[in-house]
Design an enzyme around this catalytic site. Structure first.
Site, PDB file in Angstrom:
ATOM      1  N   HIS A  59       0.872  -1.110   0.077  1.00  0.00           N
ATOM      2  CA  HIS A  59       0.155  -0.102   0.008  1.00  0.00           C
ATOM      3  C   HIS A  59       0.770   1.262   0.154  1.00  0.00           C
ATOM      4  O   HIS A  59       0.425   2.206   0.670  1.00  0.00           O
ATOM      5  CB  HIS A  59      -1.012  -0.114   1.233  1.00  0.00           C
ATOM      6  CG  HIS A  59      -1.966  -1.043   1.262  1.00  0.00           C
ATOM      7  ND1 HIS A  59      -3.348  -0.980   1.022  1.00  0.00           N
ATOM      8  CD2 HIS A  59      -1.891  -2.284   1.656  1.00  0.00           C
ATOM      9  CE1 HIS A  59      -3.823  -2.131   0.988  1.00  0.00           C
ATOM     10  NE2 HIS A  59      -3.177  -2.934   1.287  1.00  0.00           N
ATOM     11  N   ASN A 114     -10.354  -2.502   2.520  1.00  0.00           N
ATOM     12  CA  ASN A 114     -10.108  -2.743   1.235  1.00  0.00           C
ATOM     13  C   ASN A 114     -11.336  -2.198   0.448  1.00  0.00           C
ATOM     14  O   ASN A 114     -12.444  -1.971   0.888  1.00  0.00           O
ATOM     15  CB  ASN A 114      -9.572  -3.870   0.468  1.00  0.00           C
ATOM     16  CG  ASN A 114      -7.911  -3.983   1.061  1.00  0.00           C
ATOM     17  OD1 ASN A 114      -7.474  -3.155   1.139  1.00  0.00           O
ATOM     18  ND2 ASN A 114      -7.640  -5.163   1.320  1.00  0.00           N
ATOM     19  N   HIS A 137      -3.481   1.242  12.046  1.00  0.00           N
ATOM     20  CA  HIS A 137      -3.581  -0.156  12.868  1.00  0.00           C
ATOM     21  C   HIS A 137      -4.801  -0.660  13.535  1.00  0.00           C
ATOM     22  O   HIS A 137      -5.638  -0.075  14.021  1.00  0.00           O
ATOM     23  CB  HIS A 137      -2.817   0.110  14.139  1.00  0.00           C
ATOM     24  CG  HIS A 137      -2.429  -1.031  15.011  1.00  0.00           C
ATOM     25  ND1 HIS A 137      -2.479  -2.221  14.516  1.00  0.00           N
ATOM     26  CD2 HIS A 137      -2.009  -1.221  16.303  1.00  0.00           C
ATOM     27  CE1 HIS A 137      -2.300  -3.180  15.263  1.00  0.00           C
ATOM     28  NE2 HIS A 137      -1.742  -2.655  16.468  1.00  0.00           N
TER      29      HIS A 137
HETATM   30  C1  HEM Z   1      -7.861  -8.316   4.813  1.00  0.00           C
HETATM   31  C2  HEM Z   1      -6.856  -8.214   4.572  1.00  0.00           C
HETATM   32  C3  HEM Z   1      -5.975  -6.835   4.851  1.00  0.00           C
HETATM   33  C4  HEM Z   1      -6.548  -5.764   4.362  1.00  0.00           C
HETATM   34  C5  HEM Z   1      -7.945  -5.055   4.156  1.00  0.00           C
HETATM   35  C6  HEM Z   1      -5.223  -4.704   4.269  1.00  0.00           C
HETATM   36  C7  HEM Z   1      -5.397  -3.421   4.142  1.00  0.00           C
HETATM   37  C8  HEM Z   1      -4.629  -2.618   4.213  1.00  0.00           C
HETATM   38  C9  HEM Z   1      -4.452  -0.963   3.990  1.00  0.00           C
HETATM   39  C10 HEM Z   1      -5.732  -0.172   3.561  1.00  0.00           C
HETATM   40  C11 HEM Z   1      -3.230  -0.763   4.354  1.00  0.00           C
HETATM   41  C12 HEM Z   1      -2.919   0.758   3.997  1.00  0.00           C
HETATM   42  C13 HEM Z   1      -2.772   1.633   5.392  1.00  0.00           C
HETATM   43  C14 HEM Z   1      -2.447   2.956   5.127  1.00  0.00           C
HETATM   44  O1  HEM Z   1      -3.090   3.706   4.178  1.00  0.00           O
HETATM   45  O2  HEM Z   1      -1.455   3.442   5.649  1.00  0.00           O
HETATM   46  C15 HEM Z   1      -2.394  -1.715   4.470  1.00  0.00           C
HETATM   47  C16 HEM Z   1      -1.070  -1.554   4.788  1.00  0.00           C
HETATM   48  C17 HEM Z   1      -0.442  -2.764   5.492  1.00  0.00           C
HETATM   49  N1  HEM Z   1      -0.796  -3.841   5.659  1.00  0.00           N
HETATM   50 FE1  HEM Z   1      -2.668  -4.574   5.260  1.00  0.00          FE
HETATM   51  N2  HEM Z   1      -4.471  -5.408   4.776  1.00  0.00           N
HETATM   52  C18 HEM Z   1      -4.718  -6.720   4.640  1.00  0.00           C
HETATM   53  C19 HEM Z   1      -4.002  -7.856   5.234  1.00  0.00           C
HETATM   54  C20 HEM Z   1      -2.853  -7.734   5.794  1.00  0.00           C
HETATM   55  C21 HEM Z   1      -2.020  -8.607   6.513  1.00  0.00           C
HETATM   56  C22 HEM Z   1      -2.522 -10.191   6.366  1.00  0.00           C
HETATM   57  C23 HEM Z   1      -0.955  -8.243   6.650  1.00  0.00           C
HETATM   58  C24 HEM Z   1       0.461  -8.914   7.364  1.00  0.00           C
HETATM   59  C25 HEM Z   1       0.223  -9.964   8.214  1.00  0.00           C
HETATM   60  C26 HEM Z   1      -0.809  -6.834   6.509  1.00  0.00           C
HETATM   61  C27 HEM Z   1       0.279  -5.798   6.476  1.00  0.00           C
HETATM   62  C28 HEM Z   1       0.289  -4.551   6.221  1.00  0.00           C
HETATM   63  C29 HEM Z   1       1.324  -3.533   6.284  1.00  0.00           C
HETATM   64  C30 HEM Z   1       2.856  -4.341   6.583  1.00  0.00           C
HETATM   65  C31 HEM Z   1       0.898  -2.483   5.805  1.00  0.00           C
HETATM   66  C32 HEM Z   1       2.033  -1.303   5.764  1.00  0.00           C
HETATM   67  C33 HEM Z   1       1.461  -0.453   6.913  1.00  0.00           C
HETATM   68  C34 HEM Z   1       2.125   0.717   7.243  1.00  0.00           C
HETATM   69  O3  HEM Z   1       3.480   0.799   6.876  1.00  0.00           O
HETATM   70  O4  HEM Z   1       1.811   1.780   7.808  1.00  0.00           O
HETATM   71  N3  HEM Z   1      -1.807  -6.617   5.717  1.00  0.00           N
HETATM   72  N4  HEM Z   1      -3.112  -2.819   4.808  1.00  0.00           N
END
Ligand code: HEM
Length: 767
Positions: A123, A196, A387
């Site tokens: 993202h 999402n 978070h």
């Molecule tokens: C339903 C599944 C998931 C959705 C809807 C989702 C959604 C998102 C969204 C919207 C962001 C962007 C946040 C922002 O705009 O700052 C993000 C970032 C991220 N997601 Fe997810 N994610 C999902 C699954 C996962 C899973 C399973 C993991 C890890 C186990 C993960 C790890 C991350 C990480 C590391 C970021 C970067 C966050 C940051 O650097 O601030 N995500 N995710």
């Protein structure tokens, strides 16, 4: 306002006052420029915007103490030293070596060298906006969350939309999932709904997240391709992991290429829990519904946009907010009884499943309005740290193993991305609710904790801060027991039935797009066995779909059962999704199509255009709150046959049909003759036609339609309708006589509101 913020404000005011002192009297060069016209005014950080003005947005107001308005300030170092010269380094002689003594040079370059922080692991590409949320009615029977019980509250929000795969500089319109992350700054602390634009996910357990992301990201040897799933590693992974089948259908559908961030749905994906003050709990799914409806681009258009305007979505969001066309979304809930986790024929803890709205309707509970752009992309959009674990009393998590993994991942990654444990002090991350605890120190600590007792319990600090008791977050009472295991639940093994449901719910046009998308993506897969294995998965979803794709990608549909590698969850018996075989909510065809508000219309003109026709149609478009841009062969005034000249907004060379939702060409013999000579103008129309867009032509401009070879096949085509001398043929609206203009304008608006006209036969139309 807490004492720390107040102190900071005083400091800021003092700093500004100090800054006033050394400002030298303005020389003629430094005198402020003459006022610019309103349309060219720079962004005013605090414009008045009516009763719901952002001034009443507490979070936006709280950011004020951190804003630095450089107006009238003298240039200084970070230590406050006034700087007299910043264009040459300190040297030994005008042609001599630079000197280490030049502290200003060293500071300036050092700060520049360290401007970047790591981009998000996923993202990375995103855009954000401030706004507010208002509740329709209190929900005490569902939750004790204060912001979901107070209809007078105007809860500030910050939203970040994103793509998943591409890096920070990648294009907006790539085929991908869109992140839809919302922070509610409630008086009980921050609540982050990190969702999402698709209601399901690729995998059932977060331990596989690194695998699916590594597979879809650019390949490790050469970092190719950027922001694309159309390569071997992604399809290798998903063809071996059948639990991804449902999500793969979403990502290959039109949902993965939204027309606008303002026109896409959002989903919390996981099942969450809500707890009422009585202690009673329910299971919920969160939904965001855009008021303008969800609409998508065409794949060819999305690819071209990635070149013509890589910032297409970001710009669209920014401009809409700047012009007061504030994006709005309704928040919806699907509420399921605690204990009904397995009632619907699948497991509510399985994030590859959605709850069909035929089984549980979505209850709309409030509205979010995005009404302010950020002032600093870096400070706000880049540094915001969402978070899933940021919860408020009354909203809790479930045992969904993907959700549980996410609870660990976000904080962990942000510790590195934002350089230490104190990123909650970055202005955009600070809650509006007061913060008081014994956590302390670490990199970039901003707070000056006063007092001797930094532990609990204490007597020296009068026991402060006190425990919140019943007002605090109290975890639900739930018995948890089980054997240690890495096994997947049997209730998670129905990998195909909802993929089948999704495909069965698509309109014929959407199904065609799905086949085209799969053929495009798999057509780029170089290894035949991967293509073949994927066809095996498609066959389980929909044999007709598999056969259609197979015909395009040169491999047969395999016949044997789907095989998975050891350790991967094999497909189990199919469920019946509670008897739902097709669901209206899953097709974009049933989205609202009643407005042309914020749609962008190109008006193609050259000197000698019919000014009356242009004015009539323009007025109707503006009445519907559409945005009209004048596109002409050259910039400058464009003169009509009679009347006042129009100013061209874009040249044919700088514009492109993909930047617009519809095209209007007024008549006027000289104008049309000029456009007929322009390959760009003819291409503009052909491309808009191919992408299903509404096109209107009046008077002589009908000949341009014929020249572009859109006329012969469609003007007399099947399904064409003649109304008041206006021919309406699948969104192509033409009239030769001036008397028909009002009817033409009306029919054109109706055609634009339809978004796209898929019934056209466009195979033979070049683009
Ligand atoms: C339903 C599944 C998931 C959705 C809807 C989702 C959604 C998102 C969204 C919207 C962001 C962007 C946040 C922002 O705009 O700052 C993000 C970032 C991220 N997601 Fe997810 N994610 C999902 C699954 C996962 C899973 C399973 C993991 C890890 C186990 C993960 C790890 C991350 C990480 C590391 C970021 C970067 C966050 C940051 O650097 O601030 N995500 N995710």
């Amino acid at each position: 306002m807490n004492a720390r913020v107040a102190a900071r404000r005083v400091h800021r005011k003092q700093a500004m006052a100090n800054n006033d002192k050394p400002v030298p009297p303005p020389t003629p060069i430094e005198r402020p420029p003459a006022p610019r016209p309103a349309s060219e005014q720079p962004f005013d950080p605090m414009p008045a915007r009516g009763p719901d003005a952002p001034e009443s947005n507490e979070k936006v107001a709280a950011l004020e103490s951190f804003r630095d308005h450089p107006r009238g300030a003298v240039l200084t170092t970070d230590q406050g030293l006034p700087i007299a010269h910043t264009d040459d380094t300190l040297k030994a002689g005008v042609r001599g070596p630079s000197l280490l003594e030049d502290a200003h040079f060293r500071e300036k370059i050092t700060k520049f060298d360290h401007e970047r922080i790591p981009e998000r692991v996923v993202h990375a590409r995103g855009a954000g906006a401030h706004g507010y949320f208002r509740l329709y009615e209190p929900l005490p029977e569902l939750t004790r969350a204060a912001f979901l019980n107070d209809t007078s509250a105007r809860t500030p929000v910050f939203v970040r939309f994103s793509t998943v795969v591409g890096s920070r500089g990648s294009a907006d319109t790539v085929r991908d999932v869109r992140g839809f992350a919302t922070r509610f700054y409630t008086r009980e602390g921050n609540f982050d709904l990190v969702g999402n634009n698709m209601p399901v996910f690729f995998i059932q357990d977060g331990i596989k997240f690194p695998d699916v992301i590594h597979a879809v990201k650019p390949e490790p040897a050469n970092e190719i391709p950027q922001a694309q799933s159309a390569h071997d590693t992604f399809w290798d992974f998903v063809s071996l992991v059948p639990e991804s089948a449902h999500m793969v259908m979403w990502v290959m559908s039109d949902r993965a290429i939204p027309r606008s961030l303002r026109m896409m749905e959002g989903f919390g994906v996981h099942t969450f829990r809500m707890i009422a003050a009585s202690g009673a709990s329910v299971l919920v799914k969160f939904h965001w519904r855009p008021v303008l409806g969800a609409h998508s681009l065409v794949w060819d258009e999305a690819q071209k946009l990635a070149g013509k305007d890589p910032d297409f979505h970001r710009r669209d969001l920014w401009n809409a907010i700047e012009t007061g066309a504030f994006p709005e979304y309704e928040l919806g809930l699907q509420v399921m009884a605690e204990g009904d986790e397995l009632r619907y024929g699948f497991d509510l803890l399985d994030p590859t499943k959605l709850v069909p709205e035929e089984l549980v309707p979505v209850r709309r509970i409030g509205r979010m309005v995005l009404d302010r752009n950020p002032q600093s992309f870096f400070a706000e959009v880049e540094q915001v740290a969402f978070h899933l674990g940021n919860l408020v009393p009354g909203i809790e998590v479930t045992d969904d193993p993907l959700l549980q993994a996410r609870l660990f991942s976000y904080l962990d990654t942000q510790l590195l991305r934002l350089g230490g444990p104190n990123f909650h002090e970055i202005p955009i991350n600070r809650p509006l609710a007061p913060v008081a605890n014994h956590q302390q120190d670490g990199f970039h600590r901003d707070t000056i904790n006063v007092g001797t007792a930094s532990y609990h319990p204490n007597s020296i600090g009068s026991g402060c801060p006190f425990l919140a008791g019943g007002a605090g977050f109290v975890h639900r009472r739930e018995a948890v027991h089980g054997e240690l295991t890495r096994r997947r639940s049997e209730s998670f093994r129905d990998h195909f039935s909802q993929a089948t449901l999704f495909v069965a719910s698509q309109s014929p046009a959407e199904r065609r797009h799905l086949i085209e998308a799969l053929s495009f993506e798999l057509g780029k897969v170089t290894r035949k066995p991967i293509r073949e294995r994927m066809l095996g998965i498609l066959r389980e979803i929909d044999p007709g779909l598999a056969a259609a794709v197979s015909a395009n990608i040169g491999v047969p549909v395999p016949t044997g059962p789907v095989q998975v590698p050891e350790g991967t969850s094999p497909p189990g018996p199919r469920g019946d999704n509670g008897g739902v075989v097709a669901s209206r909510a899953l097709s974009l065809e049933h989205q609202p199509r009643d407005s042309i508000a914020t749609r962008k219309i190109a008006m193609l003109v050259a000197d000698g255009f019919d000014g009356a026709a242009a004015a009539r149609v323009h007025a109707e478009l503006v009445r519907g709150r559409a945005i009209v841009e004048v596109v002409a062969p050259v910039l400058g005034p464009v003169t009509p046959e009679s009347g006042a000249a129009l100013e061209a907004d874009k040249t044919l060379a700088a514009a492109a049909s993909v930047l617009y939702d519809a095209v209007f060409v007024p008549g006027g013999a000289a104008s049309v003759a000029r456009l007929e000579q322009s390959g760009d103008a003819v291409h503009f129309l052909q491309e808009a036609f191919k992408h299903g867009k509404a096109i209107a032509a009046a008077g002589e401009a009908v000949e341009l339609i014929v020249l572009a070879e859109l006329g012969e096949s469609v003007l007399a085509g099947e399904g064409a309708e003649v109304r008041d001398d206006v021919i309406v043929d699948h969104g192509l609206v033409t009239a030769r006589g001036a008397a028909a203009l009002p009817a033409l304008a009306e029919a054109f608006c109706e055609a634009i509101a339809q978004h796209r006209h898929w019934q056209r036969n466009v195979d033979a139309v070049p683009a």
